[in-house]
Design an enzyme around this catalytic site. Structure first.
Site, PDB file in Angstrom:
ATOM      1  N   HIS A  39       0.856  -1.193   0.000  1.00 38.93           N
ATOM      2  CA  HIS A  39       0.000   0.000   0.000  1.00 38.93           C
ATOM      3  C   HIS A  39       0.895   1.247   0.000  1.00 38.93           C
ATOM      4  O   HIS A  39       0.795   2.127   0.841  1.00 38.93           O
ATOM      5  CB  HIS A  39      -0.911  -0.009   1.237  1.00 38.93           C
ATOM      6  CG  HIS A  39      -2.113   0.879   1.125  1.00 38.93           C
ATOM      7  ND1 HIS A  39      -3.209   0.550   0.376  1.00 38.93           N
ATOM      8  CD2 HIS A  39      -2.377   2.087   1.670  1.00 38.93           C
ATOM      9  CE1 HIS A  39      -4.119   1.503   0.488  1.00 38.93           C
ATOM     10  NE2 HIS A  39      -3.637   2.461   1.252  1.00 38.93           N
ATOM     11  N   THR A  79      -2.707   2.767  -4.709  1.00 40.52           N
ATOM     12  CA  THR A  79      -2.845   3.239  -3.329  1.00 40.52           C
ATOM     13  C   THR A  79      -3.608   4.553  -3.284  1.00 40.52           C
ATOM     14  O   THR A  79      -3.254   5.522  -3.956  1.00 40.52           O
ATOM     15  CB  THR A  79      -1.450   3.451  -2.718  1.00 40.52           C
ATOM     16  OG1 THR A  79      -0.716   2.210  -2.786  1.00 40.52           O
ATOM     17  CG2 THR A  79      -1.542   3.909  -1.276  1.00 40.52           C
ATOM     18  N   GLU A  80      -4.677   4.577  -2.481  1.00 40.04           N
ATOM     19  CA  GLU A  80      -5.491   5.784  -2.270  1.00 40.04           C
ATOM     20  C   GLU A  80      -6.005   6.383  -3.582  1.00 40.04           C
ATOM     21  O   GLU A  80      -6.207   7.589  -3.695  1.00 40.04           O
ATOM     22  CB  GLU A  80      -4.696   6.830  -1.487  1.00 40.04           C
ATOM     23  CG  GLU A  80      -4.058   6.324  -0.207  1.00 40.04           C
ATOM     24  CD  GLU A  80      -5.063   5.814   0.815  1.00 40.04           C
ATOM     25  OE1 GLU A  80      -6.266   6.111   0.666  1.00 40.04           O
ATOM     26  OE2 GLU A  80      -4.659   5.119   1.762  1.00 40.04           O
ATOM     27  N   LEU A  81      -6.227   5.517  -4.572  1.00 42.37           N
ATOM     28  CA  LEU A  81      -6.709   5.926  -5.904  1.00 42.37           C
ATOM     29  C   LEU A  81      -5.788   6.937  -6.580  1.00 42.37           C
ATOM     30  O   LEU A  81      -6.225   7.716  -7.436  1.00 42.37           O
ATOM     31  CB  LEU A  81      -8.144   6.481  -5.851  1.00 42.37           C
ATOM     32  CG  LEU A  81      -9.249   5.526  -5.407  1.00 42.37           C
ATOM     33  CD1 LEU A  81     -10.614   6.138  -5.676  1.00 42.37           C
ATOM     34  CD2 LEU A  81      -9.155   4.169  -6.080  1.00 42.37           C
ATOM     35  N   TRP A 124      -7.976  10.229  -3.791  1.00 41.69           N
ATOM     36  CA  TRP A 124      -9.323  10.431  -3.256  1.00 41.69           C
ATOM     37  C   TRP A 124      -9.304  11.076  -1.863  1.00 41.69           C
ATOM     38  O   TRP A 124     -10.310  11.118  -1.173  1.00 41.69           O
ATOM     39  CB  TRP A 124     -10.108   9.117  -3.249  1.00 41.69           C
ATOM     40  CG  TRP A 124      -9.700   8.048  -2.274  1.00 41.69           C
ATOM     41  CD1 TRP A 124      -8.600   8.003  -1.477  1.00 41.69           C
ATOM     42  CD2 TRP A 124     -10.428   6.840  -2.018  1.00 41.69           C
ATOM     43  NE1 TRP A 124      -8.582   6.848  -0.743  1.00 41.69           N
ATOM     44  CE2 TRP A 124      -9.692   6.108  -1.051  1.00 41.69           C
ATOM     45  CE3 TRP A 124     -11.613   6.284  -2.492  1.00 41.69           C
ATOM     46  CZ2 TRP A 124     -10.115   4.869  -0.565  1.00 41.69           C
ATOM     47  CZ3 TRP A 124     -12.028   5.050  -2.013  1.00 41.69           C
ATOM     48  CH2 TRP A 124     -11.295   4.358  -1.064  1.00 41.69           C
TER      49      TRP A 124
END
Length: 402
Positions: free
Chosen positions: A109, A146-148, A300
């Protein structure tokens, strides 16, 4: 085809134990096993187990017409294997229905897509291996960073890795007048299809559901279905992307979040012309309408939907740069402990805890952080990183002598 794509991020970091300056060179184990196990078991009881049971019930009740999608970080799967094998088994049962899609991402991640193409590819390959291991050889076709986090350049690399599509944020400053409710393509490689989060309707569930000061509180299925029916008829897909911990952890069971999800499929299937689909099914059934141009990375997170949740202040940039200075050395070290710690130290959460924003974004960062302040997070991380640097350099010297 008009359809809803439900996607859930499932992630837990390995949190670092309190690590003092005087521990450097002496203590080489960095992870707070007690805290990590406590968090995993709490979230398992509040979210993972009851929500997985509910989704399994809904998939069977509607004979596969209700479908969902997950991305599970490697750090999540590692902790499930250690602390909550019952949770991992409940995810296997969901995937075995054939109506759940799993996405690929980086194993740790990480934010490696912003720093190193090679580290990014290695992390993706390791994540693929882990998915195959835990889910009977499953091979994801769609990617979620990761995290869009996404840009035109990152999308091009994802296409090179063989993925047919990617998920990202429907950021206002990228879309302009366009709607997120269509399939788009990468600006550099049109073979890569792109799904964009409808942040308004997603965040109504993920962030505003239990907020009694929200003008639309309480959120009922009737109200939500009316909003869905108000979507212009030519728009193809409603992408509802959110953290899986929304259910039971961020929005407690007492808010009615489980009852909302229990009744939503029936309301959608009986009172709208929308179905439910996974990303692969959306890509197979809908033609892209245009390219989406994202020259600067988006995510995001926070109001800005940029990278400032993790990178941008002096603390974050110093920690990030010092970490990736080690990449070439770590790559050539054949040591399981070094490779494990390298993976876990890259996890984006460590940099998230160092964010110094104020107001509502700052409140969200504080909610997730185990530290009293961003400065405490930085000091603790840099103490650990200092020890890790010593270990890496020592291993590199040993390798040179051989």
């Amino acid at each position: 085809m008009r359809t809803i794509c439900f996607y859930f991020q499932v992630h837990q970091p390995y949190r670092i134990k309190p690590y003092r300056f005087f521990d450097i060179g002496d203590d080489h184990y960095y992870w707070d096993d007690f805290l990590n196990r406590s968090v995993i078991r709490r979230v398992a009881q509040k979210c993972y187990l009851p929500m997985n049971a509910l989704l399994l019930e809904l998939i069977h009740r509607y004979d596969g017409k209700f479908k969902v999608t997950f991305s599970m970080s490697g750090t999540f799967m590692d902790q499930m294997e250690t602390f909550a094998p019952d949770v991992l088994e409940s995810f296997r049962k969901l995937v075995a229905t054939g109506h759940v899609e799993l996405l690929s991402e980086t194993n740790g991640h990480t934010l490696s897509s912003l720093k190193s193409k090679e580290a990014f590819q290695r992390g993706v390959n390791r994540h693929q291996e882990k998915i195959k291991k835990h889910f009977d050889g499953y091979e994801p076709k769609v990617f979620r960073n990761t995290e869009l986090i996404y840009s035109d350049d990152i999308g091009e690399v994802i296409a090179e890795l063989g993925y047919e599509g990617v998920l990202t944020e429907g950021a206002k400053h990228v879309l302009g007048w366009k709607s997120p409710n269509y399939v788009y393509t990468n600006a550099h490689n049109p073979k890569l299809k792109v799904l964009l989060k409808n942040f308004q309707l997603s965040d109504d569930i993920a962030f505003r559901f239990g907020n009694k000061t929200w003008a639309d509180y309480p959120l009922t299925t009737d109200k939500f279905v009316n909003w869905i029916n108000a979507i212009p008829k030519q728009e193809q897909v409603l992408n509802l992307f959110m953290d899986y911990e929304t259910f039971g952890e961020h929005q407690w069971a007492e808010t009615g979040i489980f009852e909302f999800m229990r009744s939503l499929p029936e309301a959608v299937l009986s009172r709208t012309n929308f179905s439910f689909s996974t990303p692969s099914e959306v890509f197979a059934g809908s033609k892209p309408v245009d390219m989406i141009h994202v020259p600067v990375p988006i995510s995001w997170a926070d109001e800005e939907r940029d990278l400032t949740a993790w990178l941008g202040n002096d603390l974050q940039d110093e920690a990030f740069d010092r970490l990736y200075e080690l990449e070439a050395l770590v790559r050539d070290i054949d040591d399981m402990d070094i490779q494990r710690d390298w993976t876990y130290l890259q996890t984006s959460d460590h940099f998230y805890y160092m964010c110094t924003k104020f107001f509502s974004d700052g409140d969200i960062h504080s909610y997730f952080s185990p530290y009293d302040s961003p400065y405490d997070a930085f000091i603790n991380y840099m103490n650990v990183l200092s020890d890790f640097i010593l270990r890496v350099k020592e291993k590199a010297k040993e390798k040179e002598k051989v």
